[in-house]
Every structure is written in structure tokens, then in C-alpha cells.
Design an enzyme around this catalytic site. Structure first.
Site, PDB file in Angstrom:
ATOM      1  N   HIS A  60     -56.163 -60.282 -19.590  1.00  0.00           N
ATOM      2  CA  HIS A  60     -54.808 -60.139 -20.125  1.00  0.00           C
ATOM      3  C   HIS A  60     -54.129 -58.944 -19.486  1.00  0.00           C
ATOM      4  O   HIS A  60     -54.737 -57.896 -19.308  1.00  0.00           O
ATOM      5  CB  HIS A  60     -54.852 -59.921 -21.641  1.00  0.00           C
ATOM      6  N   ASP A 111     -50.114 -64.513 -35.568  1.00  0.00           N
ATOM      7  CA  ASP A 111     -49.521 -63.647 -34.548  1.00  0.00           C
ATOM      8  C   ASP A 111     -48.145 -64.150 -34.136  1.00  0.00           C
ATOM      9  O   ASP A 111     -47.218 -63.364 -33.962  1.00  0.00           O
ATOM     10  CB  ASP A 111     -50.435 -63.558 -33.324  1.00  0.00           C
ATOM     11  N   ARG A 138     -41.602 -58.969 -35.874  1.00  0.00           N
ATOM     12  CA  ARG A 138     -41.590 -57.606 -35.319  1.00  0.00           C
ATOM     13  C   ARG A 138     -40.469 -57.463 -34.300  1.00  0.00           C
ATOM     14  O   ARG A 138     -39.823 -56.407 -34.208  1.00  0.00           O
ATOM     15  CB  ARG A 138     -42.945 -57.285 -34.677  1.00  0.00           C
ATOM     16  N   SER A 150     -52.489 -58.047 -31.750  1.00  0.00           N
ATOM     17  CA  SER A 150     -51.809 -59.247 -31.260  1.00  0.00           C
ATOM     18  C   SER A 150     -52.490 -59.778 -29.997  1.00  0.00           C
ATOM     19  O   SER A 150     -52.838 -60.950 -29.898  1.00  0.00           O
ATOM     20  CB  SER A 150     -50.336 -58.916 -30.987  1.00  0.00           C
ATOM     21  N   LYS A 198     -55.420 -63.244 -29.794  1.00  0.00           N
ATOM     22  CA  LYS A 198     -55.222 -64.434 -28.956  1.00  0.00           C
ATOM     23  C   LYS A 198     -56.420 -64.673 -28.051  1.00  0.00           C
ATOM     24  O   LYS A 198     -56.838 -65.818 -27.844  1.00  0.00           O
ATOM     25  CB  LYS A 198     -53.939 -64.276 -28.132  1.00  0.00           C
TER      26      LYS A 198
END
Lengths: 433, 433
Positions: free
Chosen positions: A82, A161, A168, A183, A187
Site C-alpha cells: 500500500h 471504513d 471523515r 483505515s 483494508k
């Protein structure tokens, strides 16, 4: 348990128990806790933070809030990667085939992006015919067959999320380390990752502007991973300059095509090899990152990575001949920004290059905005390179002449040339694991 | 202007302009700003506070968010009084007739309360036939005729505060000085007050537990008043002991009936005279508070206040004979808590006495709860008084035997008797103006 009491607890610096975190997340997903209570709680978290135990439980509760991918039937050890996002960041597309070619399967679900350019899924959409949506069965079958598939995130993965992030976004509570970290990690965990490699970027073109912020975020995510039994490694990388030369969807695919054939820009290769090296370590096919990098370089030299990429395009219905022949839609309108004098190209402001790409149509302003897949910026010269007067420094592409004209205006002050060769900072700052 | 940017501003310690405050309040009342954004903003205000300028503008924006009462046609100078709430606080009912008898008209809109007992309106409802709802015309006509009316808050006064308060109540954002101060002051200003006297209570039985907190709140409200051109005077009063002897709706009306005939408990009279004295000062009928107190005492001695009260009850349809003969529903079930030994009654915990009254049915648990108007507690002995073994210290009343039994259990540890006469603190701590 009443949500108002839990908001008050967090507001007053008390810690939540695991049961309280579950109550919050499960209640929110079921619609029993309304948005306004969740928003007040998120703002209290912004100010008070969360302990590691709280953050890890939040991550797990979100990961378990919807479907979870079980990759165990496929065999092998799955490693996910990520990036916190940057300008010109196409490492996922480069790493997928390289890592798969080195024996670690990549089964990746990716999002459509909000930002300077689209996300990985948008970039892949610029390949004619490429299917970004597969059934779960097709997806797993393809991973089993060629060790690589990248698809759009499916319906019910981490609904907590999705809902919380949307909230948010409109309540000024995005910028909270425990909320960002949970978050991201939720995932990866829901998507079945056993090992996780994080590219945490800092600088002008990144979400985290300073290395200190990035380090705290990286450390939080690595600690969550440890707490939840997932090997997690974070690479802190500099995002003051765009990564590679291309910023834009088709343009980045073309740069990946070059890079897989051994003609990638140095900075893109350095970051990709570092991340990929750690993916091979986390995938337990090499003992250390140096061996990992060596194997990855080998996969480029012997064509294994390139052929894995072509197999991947083919399997997902993409026009492989168009890829080989570089026939992707670019522009069609373009304008160069020329050097007014000879000299060393001075550092860009990555954020401003991102805004330039956005202006040309390469990114989404809102979730519903269409993307101009052929739009974007190419850095004909990168910072530190020598340019002669009259040569192009930037190339601007768009399908919209007005946007091109607007971007051309914007680009006038984005480049400078000097007699001194600029000192560029290290690209890789630190490994946190 | 986007609400998310304004939340971020407040979150990051920046001040709001007047236009921004108006945007927030007007947008919220019109439903253009959703509850979840308002909740996040309120939590940011909880942490960051607001400047005086911001708080005054918030007050004015809320006051102007709905109908505003224009008392100018009535002539005279209208003075309103507000208490931050305490156990056994019936000063409004005592002060209304006393102040009106001294020449300052009282046109008061009051709320139904959440808390240990009902609000002023609930207390008045315990008088048979009394109408708490008048049309605006009837209300103003009565004030013109006898100088006194107290009615339930009408439909569209300060809708912004109604909506925001309900939201704060469920998002743990009640306890914020600028939000409390603007909520109180906006209602007084919308109700047409030219002078405002505030009873800001501190201690166990008050919302503010310490004198320091109460002082900050009082100062904030006085400053808002000044900023908006309303003479505002705050009395800081001690609420560690219940005020007077009665806690409960009918019970408090009966205590007011006694007090208006010169038989009120010392503490209730001291606080009422102080507040009333300042009301007469703010009403510009006396030059100083001592003259004000003298006039108020005179109105008790010569029966003017008592007759004003009876006229008030009569005008609003109440059974005046029942009031004179003290025929209000009390109990009907009752139980005394007796002294086990002789000695000085030691200080009570006002909060616990409030909870006891609530347990007996005198207060509302939720906005929809019915109130048992005849329920409550009478302090047969107050702190510092001498009691003989076997004499009652407390008297409990309820219409519900089970609640009475529950309260009886609860009351076992609420009283104590000692050989030392306890030192009681000053009742009036400070005047802030």
C-alpha cells in the site's frame, strides 16, 4: 452501552475497551449509531488520539465489518502493498508483475482514486478492453493460474471504513493518525494479506508533509500489523519530486511498459526495488532484502516480469498488442513548456505538478467526476538534469483545449533552470519494521 | 464557503469571522448543514473554545434564527432572570411577583426542565387550572395589565438553539463554556430582555462543580451581554445545599406561597433578594442593590408581592383559592427519614438530594417522561439545624409506593447528625457585572 458516554470517554482521555470499539463500529455499520455521533467521536479521536490496543481493535473491527477474502485455499503466502499516495506513483503496476515473477502471488483489490491522477484501477482502464471487475471466482482462478490479478475493490469489503471515511472527509477528521492507520490496515487485512509492505511517503506531493509525521504513521501501522499477527514493513520514501517522469493514467501505463523492459527512470526503479525486495522478504521467498532486489532485477533482465505483465493484461481481457505497440490514447492535444536558457533543471514542487495534472483532466475532483485517461504531464527533464535553451522541460497532454490552455498558464512558473546542479535528498529515508 | 473548511479552521485554532458564524447557524437551521458536520464543529469548539467576538456573534445569530419578542410596545424596561439550575431552585416563582410589585414588569418565557425536578412551567402546572400556554397577544395583554406573566416557551423562539442543544445532548458537547453561554444568552435576547440577571450556581447540586468554572461561565455571559448592548449582572451562588426546604413541583409552589407571606427559609430569601435587588437595578427603578433589596422586603411585608402572585394565578386561570388554602396534590404516599440520635444535622450532598427527588418521580428522565407533580423531598431539617433523636430529617413524597420504597432505601445514607455545628459556606460568592 450508550454512544454518548463513549464519546465523552474519548473526549476526556479515557481508553476504550475492546467491547466498546466493537460496539462503536458494529453499531455504526448497522446504522444504529447515527453519523452525528460518529462525527463527534471522530473529532474527539482527532484531539485525544488512541492507544495501540484501541487502534488495533478498531482495525480488526473494521476489517471484520464485511466480507473478508480467504486466500488460504490458493496456497502460498500473500503479500499486499500500500502507498499513502504521491504524484506519479505507479509502483503497484510495476511491482505486481515483478513480484509475481519472483514467486510471490499478488491478488490485489484496489480503489479508484481521488487525487492528482486516478488510482491503479483507473490507470488500468486506459488499456483497451481491460476488465477491472471480475467475479471473486474469476479473480482467484487467475491468481492460481498466473499468480497475479488486480481488480476494483468489490462491494462489501470493509463497509465500516467506507462509511467512516466518507464521513471523515466532510467533517475535517481525515488527518488523524489512528484513523488513517486503521483505515489502511483494515483494508489490507480484509483482503487476506499475510504480509504487508507500506510505502509511506512524505513531502510536498504526499499527504504527510514532514518525515516526522510520516514516521509516526508508519510506526503506528507497523505496530498494528504486529498486534494483529501480520508481518508489516514500512518504507519511508521522499515525495518532494514526482516519481518517474509520467503523471497521468495512460502516460503512467506507458512508463510502466518501458520500466518492465528495463528502461525505467532511476527514482521509480529505486523505490520499486526497495518495496519489491521487502515484499519478497515478507513472502518468505528470500532471506533478505538485497537478495530480493537481485531477484527482481533478474526478472526485468530475463523478461519474466514483462511477460507476466502481458499475461496479466491478456487474462483480464486487455488488448495486449496495443500495450506492446504503445497504442494507448494520449492527448490528443499537447503543448511543451520550453527551457528559456540552458542549465540544470531545478527541483519541482511535486504538489504543483499534481495540481497541473489535475487541471489537465487526469484526476477526479469529486467521486463522480470523469477522468480524462489520456491527460497528464511528462517531465521531459527531471530535477538535476541538464537542459538546453529551447528544449522542452514539461509536456502537457489533454483531450480538452481549454484545460490545456489553463494548464499552460499554470505551468509558466513551475519550472526553473540554474547554473548549479541541485542536491536531491535521499529517496529512501528509513525502513520501519 | 464550505462547512468542512470551517470545521477545519476551528479545529486548527483559527477564529471564525462574523459571516462564517452566520453561515454556520443559518445553514444549520435551514437544514443545509447536516447534523454530522455540526457535531464535529461542536466537538472542535469543545476543544478549542471561541473568542468573545465569536461567542457574541453566535449568540446573536441564534437569537435571530427565529421569532423575537418585541416588548418595546409595552413601555418600561424588561429584565429577565436565568438560573443555571440547582436543587430546590424556585427563585423565579418568588421573584416574579416581588419584582413586578416593585415596578419592573416581568414577561417570562420558561422551559420545561430536564433534571431533578421539572422546570418553572412544570411547577406552575401543579396549580389546578393554571394555563402555561397563552397566545402572544394574551401574554402581552396580561403583562400590560398586572406586570407579570410566565408562560411556556413558544414555538419558534431560537430554533437554532433548540436544534443545536438537542444535538449537543447526544454528542457529549454540552459542557463547553461558549456553547452554554451563547445558548442561555440567545434565549434571553430573543425573549426581548433589555437587562439580564444571571444566577450562576456552583457546587455538588449545580451543573458547574467548582466556583472557578462558574466564574468563567458567568464572566463569558456578562461579556456577551456587554458586547450586545444588554446590561448583564451575574450572581455566583453556592449550590452545595438544596435551596430552601422543598424539592419537587407542588412542594416548591407551597414553599413559594409561604415565602411570599414572609415565612420563607433564610437561604432561599437571601439568594432571591440578591437576584431581585439586581433585577431592580437593571430595571432602573432603584439606584443600587441595597435599595432594591429594601423595596423587595417591603413588598413582602405589605403583602404587595403576595397579592401580585394571586393576581398572576388568577389571570392565568389557576385556582387561586386552592393556592391560598394550600390545597395542592402532594404525595399522597409519604415516609419520613428519622434522626437516629440528637445533634446538628450535617451538610447534605445537594446532588444526591436531587437524585432522591428524581427517584420519587419529581423529575424527567427523558424529554417525554411524565412528571409526578406531587412527588419530592422536604428537608424538615436543614444543615446546621438541631434535631432530636426520632424527629424527621427528610420527608419523602410520591404517588408511587414502589418509587417511595426505592427512595427510602436510597435515603438511608444521605443524612447524618453530629455533635459539631457544621460551618456552612457563604451563599453568595461574588457579583460579576
Amino acid at each position: 452501552m450508550r454512544m454518548v458516554d463513549l464519546i465523552e470517554k474519548k473526549r476526556d482521555r479515557e481508553s476504550h475497551s475492546k467491547a466498546e470499539i466493537r460496539f462503536i463500529i458494529d453499531g455504526y455499520v448497522r446504522g444504529e449509531i447515527p453519523d452525528y455521533q460518529m462525527a463527534a467521536w471522530a473529532m474527539a479521536v482527532f484531539f485525544r488520539g488512541m492507544s495501540l490496543e484501541e487502534t488495533a481493535e478498531l482495525t480488526l473491527a473494521m476489517a471484520q465489518s464485511g466480507d473478508q477474502l480467504d486466500l488460504s485455499t490458493l496456497g502460498g503466502r500473500f503479500v499486499d502493498k500500500h502507498s499513502t499516495g504521491g504524484v506519479g506513483d505507479k509502483t503497484t503496476l510495476l511491482l505486481g508483475p515483478m513480484v509475481a515473477a519472483c514467486g510471490v502471488p499478488v491478488a490485489k483489490m484496489s480503489g479508484r482514486g481521488l487525487g492528482h491522477t486516478g488510482g491503479t484501477i483507473d490507470k488500468l482502464s486506459s488499456v483497451p478492453g481491460f476488465r477491472v471487475e471480475l467475479t471473486q471466482e474469476e479473480f482467484l482462478l487467475q491468481v492460481k493460474k498466473i499468480g497475479l490479478s488486480v481488480i476494483a475493490q468489490s462491494g462489501n469489503l470493509v463497509p465500516a471504513d467506507k462509511k467512516l471515511y466518507a464521513l471523515r472527509d466532510v467533517t475535517a477528521t481525515v488527518n488523524s493518525i489512528p484513523l488513517i492507520a486503521s483505515s489502511v490496515m483494515s483494508k489490507k487485512i480484509a483482503a487476506g494479506a499475510q504480509g504487508i509492505v507500506l510505502d509511506v511517503k512524505y513531502g510536498s506531493g504526499a499527504f504527510m508533509k514532514t518525515v516526522e509525521q510520516a514516521r509516526i504513521l508508519a510506526k503506528t501501522m507497523v505496530d498494528i500489523g504486529k498486534e494483529l499477527g501480520r508481518q508489516t514493513i514500512a518504507v519511508l520514501s521522499n515525495m518532494n519530486q514526482p516519481l518517474g517522469r509520467a503523471v497521468g493514467n495512460s502516460l503512467e501505463i506507458l512508463e510502466v511498459v518501458d520500466a518492465l523492459q528495463g528502461k525505467g527512470p532511476a527514482d521509480l526503479m529505486e523505490v520499486s526495488l526497495e518495496l519489491g525486495g521487502w515484499m519478497l522478504v515478507a513472502g518468505e521467498v528470500v532471506p533478505d532484502v538485497e537478495t530480493g532486489k537481485k531477484n527482481l532485477r533478474q526478472s526485468l533482465q530475463d523478461g519474466a516480469a514483462w511477460h507476466k505483465f502481458l499475461a496479466f493484461i491478456t487474462e483480464q481481457g486487455g488488448d495486449v498488442q496495443a500495450v506492446i505497440e504503445r497504442r494507448l490514447t494520449v492527448g490528443p492535444w499537447d503543448l511543451p513548456i520550453l527551457a528559456e536558457e540552458s542549465g540544470y533543471v531545478q527541483p519541482f514542487d511535486a504538489h504543483k505538478i499534481g495540481v497541473l495534472a489535475m487541471t489537465l483532466g487526469a484526476g477526479r475532483v469529486t467521486k463522480e467526476s470523469p477522468i480524462d485517461l489520456g491527460a497528464g504531464v511528462v517531465l521531459a527533464k527531471k530535477a538535476g538534469e541538464w537542459v538546453k535553451a529551447g528544449e522542452p522541460i514539461l509536456l502537457l497532454y489533454s483531450s480538452n483545449k481549454e484545460k490545456l490552455a489553463e494548464a499552460f498558464e499554470l505551468a509558466q512558473n513551475l519550472t526553473s533552470v540554474g547554473s548549479e546542479e541541485p542536491q536531491l535528498p535521499l529517496l529512501i529515508e528509513e525502513i520501519i519494521k
